[in-house]
Scaffold this active site. Structure first.
Site, PDB file in Angstrom:
ATOM      1  N   ILE A  25      21.890  50.350  -4.952  1.00  0.00           N
ATOM      2  CA  ILE A  25      22.314  49.152  -5.690  1.00  0.00           C
ATOM      3  C   ILE A  25      22.501  47.951  -4.769  1.00  0.00           C
ATOM      4  CG2 ILE A  25      23.286  50.266  -7.741  1.00  0.00           C
ATOM      5  CD1 ILE A  25      26.026  50.229  -6.464  1.00  0.00           C
ATOM      6  N   LYS A  32      23.397  50.231   3.330  1.00  0.00           N
ATOM      7  CA  LYS A  32      22.732  50.363   2.048  1.00  0.00           C
ATOM      8  C   LYS A  32      23.853  50.786   1.098  1.00  0.00           C
ATOM      9  CE  LYS A  32      18.575  52.625   1.244  1.00  0.00           C
ATOM     10  NZ  LYS A  32      17.689  53.737   1.143  1.00  0.00           N
ATOM     11  N   LYS A  48      28.779  52.900   0.429  1.00  0.00           N
ATOM     12  CA  LYS A  48      28.152  52.061   1.447  1.00  0.00           C
ATOM     13  C   LYS A  48      27.756  52.993   2.581  1.00  0.00           C
ATOM     14  CE  LYS A  48      29.601  47.482   1.869  1.00  0.00           C
ATOM     15  NZ  LYS A  48      28.574  46.569   2.228  1.00  0.00           N
ATOM     16  N   ASP A 142      32.793  36.272   4.362  1.00  0.00           N
ATOM     17  CA  ASP A 142      31.485  36.150   3.710  1.00  0.00           C
ATOM     18  C   ASP A 142      31.679  36.069   2.194  1.00  0.00           C
ATOM     19  OD1 ASP A 142      28.737  35.941   3.561  1.00  0.00           O
ATOM     20  OD2 ASP A 142      28.386  38.104   3.581  1.00  0.00           O
TER      21      ASP A 142
HETATM   22  N1  ADE Z   1      27.746  46.937  -5.234  1.00  0.00           N
HETATM   23  C1  ADE Z   1      28.352  46.968  -4.057  1.00  0.00           C
HETATM   24  N2  ADE Z   1      29.566  47.513  -4.153  1.00  0.00           N
HETATM   25  C2  ADE Z   1      29.751  47.834  -5.456  1.00  0.00           C
HETATM   26  C3  ADE Z   1      30.815  48.419  -6.191  1.00  0.00           C
HETATM   27  N3  ADE Z   1      31.924  48.781  -5.597  1.00  0.00           N
HETATM   28  N4  ADE Z   1      30.656  48.569  -7.513  1.00  0.00           N
HETATM   29  C4  ADE Z   1      29.513  48.186  -8.103  1.00  0.00           C
HETATM   30  N5  ADE Z   1      28.476  47.646  -7.466  1.00  0.00           N
HETATM   31  C5  ADE Z   1      28.587  47.465  -6.147  1.00  0.00           C
END
Ligand code: ADE
Length: 436
Positions: A25, A32, A48, A142
């Site tokens: 996502i 990533k 992450k 950021d």
């Molecule tokens: N994209 C990055 N982090 C996210 C999260 N915690 N929930 C949904 N989309 C995301």
């Protein structure tokens, strides 16, 4: 040896500890982000994934470890919660609460600017999150629309608080220095790289965000990067006619290119426009924080690394394949036809595919069969020879829908009667028994 064919429809699932990884996502330089599901609770999460080698190459491992520890102490209703951290030999997995409502950026990109009250509500939640984190010495560095996520109730969840300093360094003067960042949201003093105050720089980015929410476009834009930097440094922007005078005033106070005279977060909290309809944050979720997982994820002890596994999924059977296995289009008698001479049978099951296979394996073991198993396929051969030699049966579980499986049993060698009388009833009982 039983050879397993893998069809194009066969999927492989990747597991990290108790999480099953799904689609990607988000993708950045170092990380990533993948959607994942906690298999114990069914809860969705965002993971992450950092590459240890890349992070180490940039000598950032210690900084990231410290940031993660700090993040674990941040518990605010408008900040994406960090559940846990896991490590493998090559990767670091940061497990975050999944924000179901998507990015605020997408709402603006598809629906355009917001009404003043709606924009103010998001801005109030943003300032609440920023003020809380700053009071704990955590700066975002950021902040941009893409980092603002929403939960199912439409509440703001700031992502990456304290985690986005990957491209930044603290120099000898103790101030933050940066070379990267999204220029459109970056404060003039950050661009000039003379060192800056993290809180005032974050507040500038909040001002840009408020402008975008109310206008539907960025205050500073230019295809030429030097011209863009000049516009930011000179705070050259114009509020559109539909901004109220009060909204205009607070934006001008935030987008002051001189950090020494810029409004502070505590002054924003006292502003009349800001205070309208203000609801203080409700701290209802309490998580227990410990740093054991961080130590394990960043340490060198391989026993403490998370288990990663690839798990093959049963072959997907679509409706056409299902029908093509039948003699006609009548599915009513699909599983029952030609019972008398059948060397194969199929039946449906709503059990988990692994459980179906395990149950049949147990039953076949009790009947004295040798088993060769590969994922969702199994070959069973009777150790004792029968009337027509050793009975050999192939079984496979196919997925028709997420919780609907077709179990196929085929006699490959040996006596059909033995297959029908002795084996089939046991296998059917075993496979069906797991759903009862
Ligand atoms: N994209 C990055 N982090 C996210 C999260 N915690 N929930 C949904 N989309 C995301």
């Amino acid at each position: 040896m039983y050879k397993a064919k893998r069809s194009a429809a066969q999927k492989v699932r990747r597991r990290v500890g108790k999480y099953e990884l799904g689609r990607t996502i988000g993708q950045g330089t170092f990380a990533k982000v993948r959607f994942a599901k906690n298999m114990e609770t069914g809860d969705p999460v965002a993971i992450k994934i950092l590459d240890k080698e890349k992070v180490q190459k940039h000598r950032l491992i210690e900084q990231i470890r410290r940031e993660i520890c700090t993040m674990k102490l941040i518990q605010h209703p408008n900040v994406v919660h960090l559940h846990e951290v896991m490590g493998s030999k090559t990767k670091i997995f940061i497990v975050l609460k999944y924000a179901m409502g998507g990015e605020l950026h997408d709402i603006i990109a598809t629906g355009g600017r917001l009404k003043e009250d709606e924009a103010r509500r998001y801005f109030q939640q943003l300032i609440n999150a920023v003020d809380y984190c700053h009071s704990r010495g955590v700066y975002h560095r950021d902040l941009k629309l893409e980092n603002l996520l929403l939960d199912t109730a439409g509440n703001l969840k700031v992502s990456d608080f304290g985690l986005s300093a990957i491209s930044e360094q603290v120099k000898a003067d103790g101030l933050l220095h940066t070379t990267c960042g999204t220029p459109n949201y970056v404060a003039p003093e950050v661009i000039e790289d003379k060192g800056y105050d993290g809180a005032l720089a974050d507040l500038w980015s909040c001002g840009v965000i408020l402008f975008v929410l109310l206008a539907g476009y960025l205050p500073f834009e230019d295809e030429n990067i030097v011209s863009l930097y000049n516009k930011i440094s000179g705070a050259q922007f114009a509020c559109p006619s539909w901004f109220s005078a009060e909204a205009n005033r607070i934006i001008v106070r935030i987008l002051d290119p001189n950090p020494a005279t810029r409004i502070t977060t505590s002054q924003v909290l006292q502003d009349q426009w800001f205070k309208k309809g203000y609801k203080p944050p409700v701290f209802d979720e309490r998580y227990h924080s410990s740093f054991h997982d961080v130590d394990a994820a960043f340490g060198d002890s391989e026993e403490k690394y998370v288990k990663e596994a690839m798990e093959e999924q049963p072959t997907l059977m679509n409706a056409f394949e299902l029908i093509s296995l039948n003699k006609g289009l009548n599915l009513d008698n699909f599983f029952e036809s030609d019972k008398k001479f059948k060397r194969e049978t199929r039946f449906t099951s709503q059990c988990a595919p692994k459980e179906i296979i395990n149950r049949i394996e147990e039953a076949a073991n009790l009947l004295g069969f040798n088993i060769e198993k590969k994922n969702y396929r199994m070959r069973m051969e009777n150790i004792k020879a029968g009337r027509k030699g050793h009975l050999s049966i192939a079984t496979e579980v196919f997925q028709v829908a997420p919780s609907l499986h077709v179990v196929e049993l085929k006699k490959k060698k040996g006596d059909t009667l033995e297959f029908q009388k002795a084996v089939l009833p046991n296998a059917l009982d075993a496979a069906k028994g797991c759903c009862l």
